[in-house]
Write a protein that holds these residues in place. Structure first.
Motif, PDB file in Angstrom:
ATOM      1  N   ARG A   1      11.943  38.898  95.307  1.00 52.80           N
ATOM      2  CA  ARG A   1      12.156  38.709  96.740  1.00 52.80           C
ATOM      3  C   ARG A   1      10.967  38.071  97.437  1.00 52.80           C
ATOM      4  O   ARG A   1      10.936  37.966  98.670  1.00 52.80           O
ATOM      5  N   GLY A   2       9.964  37.631  96.670  1.00 51.28           N
ATOM      6  CA  GLY A   2       8.797  36.998  97.275  1.00 51.28           C
ATOM      7  C   GLY A   2       7.852  37.988  97.913  1.00 51.28           C
ATOM      8  O   GLY A   2       7.088  37.635  98.818  1.00 51.28           O
ATOM      9  N   LEU A   3       7.857  39.229  97.450  1.00 52.08           N
ATOM     10  CA  LEU A   3       7.024  40.278  98.026  1.00 52.08           C
ATOM     11  C   LEU A   3       5.898  40.710  97.090  1.00 52.08           C
ATOM     12  O   LEU A   3       5.302  41.770  97.296  1.00 52.08           O
ATOM     13  N   LEU A   4       5.614  39.916  96.092  1.00 54.39           N
ATOM     14  CA  LEU A   4       4.546  40.266  95.153  1.00 54.39           C
ATOM     15  C   LEU A   4       3.520  39.147  95.108  1.00 54.39           C
ATOM     16  O   LEU A   4       3.837  38.009  94.786  1.00 54.39           O
ATOM     17  N   GLU A   5       2.298  39.487  95.448  1.00 51.84           N
ATOM     18  CA  GLU A   5       1.192  38.540  95.395  1.00 51.84           C
ATOM     19  C   GLU A   5       0.308  38.827  94.185  1.00 51.84           C
ATOM     20  O   GLU A   5       0.016  37.953  93.392  1.00 51.84           O
ATOM     21  N   SER A   6      -0.138  40.066  94.036  1.00 46.71           N
ATOM     22  CA  SER A   6      -1.077  40.432  92.973  1.00 46.71           C
ATOM     23  C   SER A   6      -0.829  41.863  92.512  1.00 46.71           C
ATOM     24  O   SER A   6      -0.415  42.708  93.293  1.00 46.71           O
TER      25      SER A   6
END
Length: 496
Positions: free
Chosen positions: A83-88
């Protein structure tokens, strides 16, 4: 707190390859899994903070029901990534721990500094991510920075935050707690870090925390370097913030078994400060993790915040559910699908259907925006807040059949221009003159022109006659009326 931390399980000092840019697009601080004893030999805990300590985790022995829950839960890290909610993440082991039936549900925290009485749209992603962990069987933990809020997180700031007095802080803490309790609902815990900082002396801090920190890595943090290079510089107070936040994770891990910390991508430096302290102070046998998510950005690439005019507050006392709903209803087409993925819990299949519909001929404009507004308003303000927002939206729609009553107009008046006029300047006066007196039009000629185009409404009913005069029966309950020019320009007239 622009605050949310995580855990780096490998020392960046010893292993310089474990950097933020390692294995893009995810930044992974990996563990030497082949030799875990290098970092996690079971040793007697430091007796720094208490004479007795409860076990850090309960993951070695737990009930059959916990096993069944772990075996059936979805992998929240995979969901966030989709969902595009993970950066690192600080270790890929977090991904496997999220669905490993041999690992108990995680306890996940996000921090919020009480710099205002309400959280705002920029904080919403942290609550969304906490809620995803909840929905996948883990426990959400909110941390309010009653102590760190007195210092202020320098991340992303060009100037030091103004100091808040104790009464303001208490008011802000209460406001933020109410928001978190309302939105997170069930399986959550809320802490205030002032509870463990208020009794720690400066000497205790230097002995028990400061001696484990190295100034070099602290100065190398991006937010610190930027401030040191700026004309304003950085105070020692702000410089110490990363240690204060880092120790919060140490305390929560040690005393409460909280083993995951989340935050926005600008929190990576604060997160790794905490993970380093955990490794050095607690030397835990079980892993602790950090996770960051991308910041919620506007079209121009700037962050949503509370200092700009028109901040999108989450408290209904600072921004009505109607106005909150209207903000998302007005999101540009270019942003609406991204917001549906990151700010709602709709399935990706349903979002894809909406995206496909937007490309087809005959698509009704703002259909996707309406769905976005409904879902986000329901999540933040509940069903009652959504009903209030939709009722006000319908009532303000020109030509709507909703009958206006004064209570509804009063609620509307909080969000649109309002003026007061004496009864003799309204009752019996031409609609043209009243619309100019109220400020809806700048001139009578502009009012007449809009009347001829059929764009003037009184209490949502179109006015076709430019000679129309406001009658006593047009004044709702003898208290006022609503005039509209087109769909967006409205004014509430109160009878003074």
């Amino acid at each position: 707190m622009a605050y949310a931390t995580g855990v780096t399980l490998a020392s960046r000092t010893i292993f310089p390859f474990c950097s933020r840019t390692f294995l893009p697009p995810l930044r992974v601080a990996s563990i030497l899994e082949s030799s875990p004893s290098i970092f996690f030999n079971r040793v007697q805990a430091h007796q720094l903070f208490s004479t007795s300590r409860a076990p850090l985790f309960s993951s070695v022995k737990f009930s059959t029901s916990s096993l069944e829950t772990a075996a059936s839960r979805s992998n929240v890290v995979d969901i966030l990534e989709e969902r595009g909610l993970l950066e690192s993440i600080t270790s890929e082991n977090l991904r496997s721990a999220c669905s490993d039936p041999n690992v108990a549900p995680l306890k996940v925290y996000c921090g919020f500094d009480p710099t205002a009485e309400s959280l705002h749209l920029g904080n919403l992603l942290g609550i969304i991510v906490l809620s995803w962990f909840q929905r996948c069987g883990h426990q959400a933990v909110g941390l309010i920075g009653g102590a760190t809020g007195r210092v202020g997180d320098p991340s992303g700031k060009s100037l030091e935050r103004p100091e808040l007095d104790s009464l303001t802080l208490e008011k802000n803490i209460a406001g933020i707690k109410n928001i978190l309790v309302k939105i997170l609902g069930g399986n959550h815990v809320i802490f205030n870090n002032y509870d463990w900082w208020k009794d720690m002396t400066m000497l205790d801090f230097l002995k028990n925390v400061g001696r484990f920190a190295r100034v070099g890595p602290m100065m190398a943090k991006e937010n610190v370097k930027k401030r040191l290079e700026s004309e304003q510089g950085m105070s020692y107070t702000e410089f110490s913030y990363q240690l204060l936040q880092g120790y919060d994770f140490v305390h929560l891990l040690d005393k409460e078994g909280v083993n995951v910390q989340i935050g926005g991508s600008d929190q990576w430096g604060n997160i790794t400060a905490g993970t380093d302290l955990i490794r050095k102070i607690l030397q835990p046998e079980e892993a602790a993790y950090g996770l960051t998510f991308p910041l919620l950005l506007k079209n121009d690439g700037t962050k949503f915040g509370k200092s700009e005019d028109g901040a999108i507050w989450l408290s209904p006392s600072m921004l009505s559910p109607y106005k909150f709903y209207q903000y998302f209803f007005s999101v540009p087409d270019v942003d609406v699908i991204r917001f549906l993925k990151t700010l709602t819990f709709l399935s990706l299949d349903e979002i894809k259907m909406l995206e496909d519909e937007m490309r087809k001929p005959g698509y009704v404009p703002n259909t996707a925006q309406m769905k976005l507004a409904e879902e986000v308003t329901r999540f933040v303000h509940g069903e009652e807040g959504l009903k209030e927002a939709m009722k006000a939206t319908e009532a303000l729609r020109p030509g709507a059949e909703t009958k206006l009553d004064w209570n509804l107009i009063e609620r509307i008046a909080e969000d649109i221009p309002t003026c007061s006029l004496p009864i003799d300047r309204v009752s019996g006066v031409s609609i043209v003159d009243v619309s100019v007196s109220s400020g809806l039009f700048e001139s009578k000629s502009a009012a007449r022109r809009m009347l001829k185009q059929g764009g003037v409404y009184m209490n949502n009913e179109r006015v076709d006659d430019e000679n129309k005069r406001v009658e006593e029966g047009d004044i709702v309950e003898g208290k006022g009326l609503v005039l509209s020019s087109g769909k967006k320009n409205k004014v509430v007239i109160r009878i003074s």
